[in-house]
Design an enzyme around this catalytic site. Structure first.
Site, PDB file in Angstrom:
ATOM      1  CD  GLU A 176       4.634 -10.753  -1.439  1.00  0.00           C
ATOM      2  OE1 GLU A 176       4.980  -9.406  -1.045  1.00  0.00           O
ATOM      3  OE2 GLU A 176       5.496 -11.214  -1.942  1.00  0.00           O
ATOM      4  N   PRO A 177      -0.702 -10.269   1.245  1.00  0.00           N
ATOM      5  CG  PRO A 177      -2.974 -11.390   1.778  1.00  0.00           C
ATOM      6  CD  PRO A 177      -1.479 -11.553   1.065  1.00  0.00           C
ATOM      7  N   GLY A 178      -1.278  -7.967   4.045  1.00  0.00           N
ATOM      8  CA  GLY A 178      -0.907  -7.856   5.254  1.00  0.00           C
ATOM      9  C   GLY A 178      -2.182  -7.016   5.886  1.00  0.00           C
ATOM     10  CE1 TYR A 202       3.572   5.353   6.637  1.00  0.00           C
ATOM     11  CE2 TYR A 202       2.013   4.481   8.448  1.00  0.00           C
ATOM     12  CZ  TYR A 202       3.359   4.330   7.787  1.00  0.00           C
ATOM     13  OH  TYR A 202       4.106   3.563   7.956  1.00  0.00           O
ATOM     14  CB  CYS A 226       6.729  15.798  25.130  1.00  0.00           C
ATOM     15  SG  CYS A 226       6.133  15.455  26.722  1.00  0.00           S
ATOM     16  CD  GLU A 227       7.513  13.966  19.165  1.00  0.00           C
ATOM     17  OE1 GLU A 227       7.600  14.537  17.745  1.00  0.00           O
ATOM     18  OE2 GLU A 227       8.521  13.152  19.207  1.00  0.00           O
ATOM     19  CE1 TYR A 263       2.663  -3.017   7.458  1.00  0.00           C
ATOM     20  CE2 TYR A 263       0.248  -2.813   6.638  1.00  0.00           C
ATOM     21  CZ  TYR A 263       1.410  -3.276   6.684  1.00  0.00           C
ATOM     22  OH  TYR A 263       1.769  -4.024   5.571  1.00  0.00           O
TER      23      TYR A 263
HETATM   24  N1  LLP Z   1       4.787  -7.227   0.321  1.00  0.00           N
HETATM   25  C1  LLP Z   1       5.738  -6.311   0.302  1.00  0.00           C
HETATM   26  C2  LLP Z   1       6.947  -6.418  -0.412  1.00  0.00           C
HETATM   27  C3  LLP Z   1       5.494  -5.166   1.103  1.00  0.00           C
HETATM   28  O1  LLP Z   1       6.424  -4.322   1.008  1.00  0.00           O
HETATM   29  C4  LLP Z   1       4.276  -4.955   1.995  1.00  0.00           C
HETATM   30  C5  LLP Z   1       4.198  -3.927   2.627  1.00  0.00           C
HETATM   31  C6  LLP Z   1       3.430  -6.078   1.663  1.00  0.00           C
HETATM   32  C7  LLP Z   1       3.605  -6.975   0.953  1.00  0.00           C
HETATM   33  C8  LLP Z   1       2.151  -5.826   2.507  1.00  0.00           C
HETATM   34  O2  LLP Z   1       1.344  -4.934   1.969  1.00  0.00           O
HETATM   35  P1  LLP Z   1      -0.218  -4.782   2.630  1.00  0.00           P
HETATM   36  O3  LLP Z   1      -1.015  -5.728   2.023  1.00  0.00           O
HETATM   37  O4  LLP Z   1      -0.307  -4.613   3.922  1.00  0.00           O
HETATM   38  O5  LLP Z   1      -0.798  -3.206   1.937  1.00  0.00           O
HETATM   39  N2  LLP Z   1       3.203   1.192   7.663  1.00  0.00           N
HETATM   40  C9  LLP Z   1       2.222   1.291   6.683  1.00  0.00           C
HETATM   41  C10 LLP Z   1       2.087   0.301   5.558  1.00  0.00           C
HETATM   42  C11 LLP Z   1       3.505  -0.127   5.169  1.00  0.00           C
HETATM   43  C12 LLP Z   1       3.413  -1.185   4.133  1.00  0.00           C
HETATM   44  C13 LLP Z   1       4.816  -1.800   3.768  1.00  0.00           C
HETATM   45  N3  LLP Z   1       4.910  -2.916   2.876  1.00  0.00           N
HETATM   46  C14 LLP Z   1       0.756   1.890   7.050  1.00  0.00           C
HETATM   47  O6  LLP Z   1       0.788   1.821   8.208  1.00  0.00           O
HETATM   48  O7  LLP Z   1      -0.142   2.127   6.437  1.00  0.00           O
END
Ligand code: LLP
Length: 426
Positions: A286-288, A329, A356-357, A385
Site C-alpha cells: 500500500e505505498p502512498g 511533522y 496568522c500563526e 500528503y
Molecule cells: N496503509 C495504511 C494503513 C496507512 O495508514 C498509510 C498511511 C499507508 C498505507 C501509506 O503509507 P505511505 O506509503 O504513504 O508511507 N501525512 C503524513 C503521512 C501519514 C501516513 C498515514 N498512513 C505525512 O505527511 O508525512
C-alpha cells in the site's frame, strides 16, 4: 528518481517550464509529473517480480482524479480510508474490486457504500468494528470480505505522528489477540475472511523495521492460513523517500549519482521477498508517499523580504494551509528558485507564509538561495500528503493542480475562487 530538472537555467517538470506554468496559472500552484508516478510504480512492480503481488496505491497521499486515473491505467489497486476516497477512485475509472478499505472509524454509510460497490476487502481494526460490519452487511443482504489488521508492536523509527505499528498506537489488533479475533470473524455469518493486513508507519528510510515486522507476523499468517481460507497478506505502505533532494544545495546531479535512494524498491524487495515467498499467498503493498512524494512540487512567489533583529524572513504566497507538513511533522521540503541563476547567493533565513500563526513556516534558519520579491520558488517533494492535507484556513482558496506529461500540461484541478469558498454556506 523524479522528473524535475533545470533546463537552460529554468526548473522544468518533464519538458514543461515551471516559469511558463506560473505565468499562466499564478501561484501557489501544485505541479505533478505523470512520468514520475509511472516510473515509481514500474520500479516497485519490477523489483517484486517473482512474488505474487499487487500494488494498492494509498489514495490519501494524493487523491486528485487525474493521478488516480493514471494509476488505474497502470493496473494499480487502491488503499482507501473513507467513502469519499472510494467515490474518487470510481470516478477516476479505478476498479472497486481492487480497493481495500482501511481505518479505525468506518461509518455505516461508508460500509454500505463499499459493499454496494463490491470492494476487495475491509481491513478491520477492532472486534467492535468487525461486529458492526457484520450487522451492516446483514442489513443489506451482503457478505463482507475482511482482513484483520495486526499490530506487530514494532518501532518504525519514524516521526511519532506517523508511526502506527506500536502497541500504544490506536491501529490494529494486538498480535497476541489475533487468533481470537479470527475465530470471532469465522463465527459471524456475514463476514468472509480473506486476508491479513499490517502497516507499521510512514516515511521509513531503513528496511530493518519492515523486516522485523514481517518476521514477526509471517508465522502468524501461516497459522491463520491453515485455519481459515486466507488469500492475501498486505504488508502496508511506508517506503520512505528522499526529502533532502540535493537539487537545492547545488548538487544538481545527485539523482543521477544515486540510483539507490536510502530505501530503494530493490533493497526492499531483496530483503522482504524471501521472507514472504514461502507463504504462497498474494502479497499486497500500500505505498502512498513512495509513489507520489517526489512526483510533485508546490510553486510559490516571494512577496517580501523582512529583516528582523533576530532573523531574515522571506514571506511567500503559499502558507501552511497549502502545505502543512513542516508545521505538523517538522517535515523538510527543499526550497529552490525556479531560475537557476538565483541559486548562487546564499542566505540563512526563514521562509514563511501569510497565515496568522507562528507555525506557518516552510523552513527555519536554513541556508537557502537569497531570492527576493517576485522570484518564484519551488517547494520540492510535495506530491504526497501536501494538497490532500490542504485546507481553507484563513479563508484562502486552495491552489490549482497541474499534471504534466512530456511537453503537455493540463489542469487537474482549478484554483478555488472566493465564491467557491462560500458556496456551501446558505
Ligand atoms: N496503509 C495504511 C494503513 C496507512 O495508514 C498509510 C498511511 C499507508 C498505507 C501509506 O503509507 P505511505 O506509503 O504513504 O508511507 N501525512 C503524513 C503521512 C501519514 C501516513 C498515514 N498512513 C505525512 O505527511 O508525512
Amino acid at each position: 528518481m523524479h522528473q524535475f530538472r533545470y533546463r537552460q537555467g529554468i526548473l522544468h517538470c518533464e519538458e514543461v517550464s515551471l516559469q511558463a506554468l506560473v505565468e499562466e496559472h499564478g501561484t501557489p500552484l501544485y505541479v505533478y509529473s505523470a512520468q514520475t508516478f509511472r516510473d515509481n510504480y514500474q520500479q516497485l512492480h519490477t523489483a517484486l517480480k517473482g512474488l505474487d503481488h499487487r500494488i494498492a496505491y494509498a489514495v490519501k497521499a494524493n487523491s486528485n482524479l487525474s493521478v488516480l486515473g493514471l494509476l488505474a491505467e497502470l493496473g494499480s489497486g487502491f488503499d482507501i480510508v473513507s467513502g469519499g476516497e472510494l467515490f474518487r477512485v470510481i470516478k477516476a475509472g479505478g476498479d472497486p474490486k481492487l480497493c481495500s478499505f482501511a481505518g479505525v472509524g468506518k461509518t455505516a454509510e461508508e460500509i454500505r457504500y463499499a459493499l454496494e460497490q463490491g470492494i476487495h476487502c475491509f481491513n478491520v481494526e477492532s472486534i467492535a468494528e468487525l461486529e458492526f460490519i457484520n450487522e451492516v452487511a446483514e442489513g443489506v443482504g451482503a457478505t463482507a470480505p475482511i482482513a484483520v489488521r495486526i499490530n506487530p508492536n514494532v518501532d518504525a523509527k519514524t516521526h511519532r505522528y506517523i508511526s502506527t505499528g506500536k502497541a500504544e498506537n490506536k491501529f490494529g489488533i494486538d498480535h497476541e489477540d489475533a487468533h481470537e479475533v479470527y475465530e470471532r470473524a469465522a463465527s459471524l455469518p456475514r463476514i468472509q475472511i480473506k486476508g491479513v493486513q499490517m502497516h507499521i508507519g510512514s516515511q521509513l528510510t531503513s528496511v530493518n523495521p519492515f523486516v522485523e515486522a514481517v518476521e514477526r507476523v509471517v508465522p502468524l499468517v501461516a497459522q491463520l492460513k491453515a485455519a481459515h481460507d486466507i488469500e492475501f497478506f498486505s504488508i502496508g505502505g511506508g517506503i520512505g523517500i528522499v526529502y533532502n533532494d540535493a537539487l537545492a544545495s547545488g548538487q544538481r546531479d545527485w539523482w543521477d549519482r544515486h540510483d539507490d535512494p536510502p530505501l530503494s524498491p530493490v533493497t526492499y524487495a531483496k530483503k522482504l521477498v524471501p521472507l514472504l515467498q514461502p507463504l504462497d499467498l498474494t502479497i499486497l503493498l500500500e505505498p502512498g508517499r513512495y509513489m507520489a512524494g517526489n512526483a510533485g512540487v508546490l510553486l510559490t512567489t516571494c512577496l517580501y523580504e523582512k529583516k528582523g533583529h533576530a532573523k531574515t524572513f522571506k514571506v511567500v504566497d503559499a502558507g501552511m494551509n497549502d502545505l502543512i507538513r513542516p508545521a505538523l511533522y517538522q517535515g523538510h521540503h527543499e526550497i529552490v528558485p525556479v531560475r537557476e541563476d538565483e541559486a548562487g547567493t546564499r542566505v540563512t533565513a526563514d521562509v514563511v507564509g501569510p497565515i496568522c500563526e507562528s507555525g506557518d513556516f516552510f523552513c527555519q534558519d536554513r541556508e537557502i538561495a537569497d531570492f527576493q520579491a517576485n522570484d518564484i520558488i519551488a517547494l520540492m517533494s510535495a506530491g504526497a500528503y501536501s494538497f490532500t492535507m490542504a485546507s481553507n484556513y484563513n479563508s484562502r482558496p486552495m491552489p490549482p493542480e497541474i499534471l504534466v506529461e512530456g511537453a503537455q500540461a493540463r489542469i487537474a484541478r482549478h484554483r478555488q475562487s472566493w465564491d467557491d469558498l462560500i458556496a456551501p454556506e446558505p
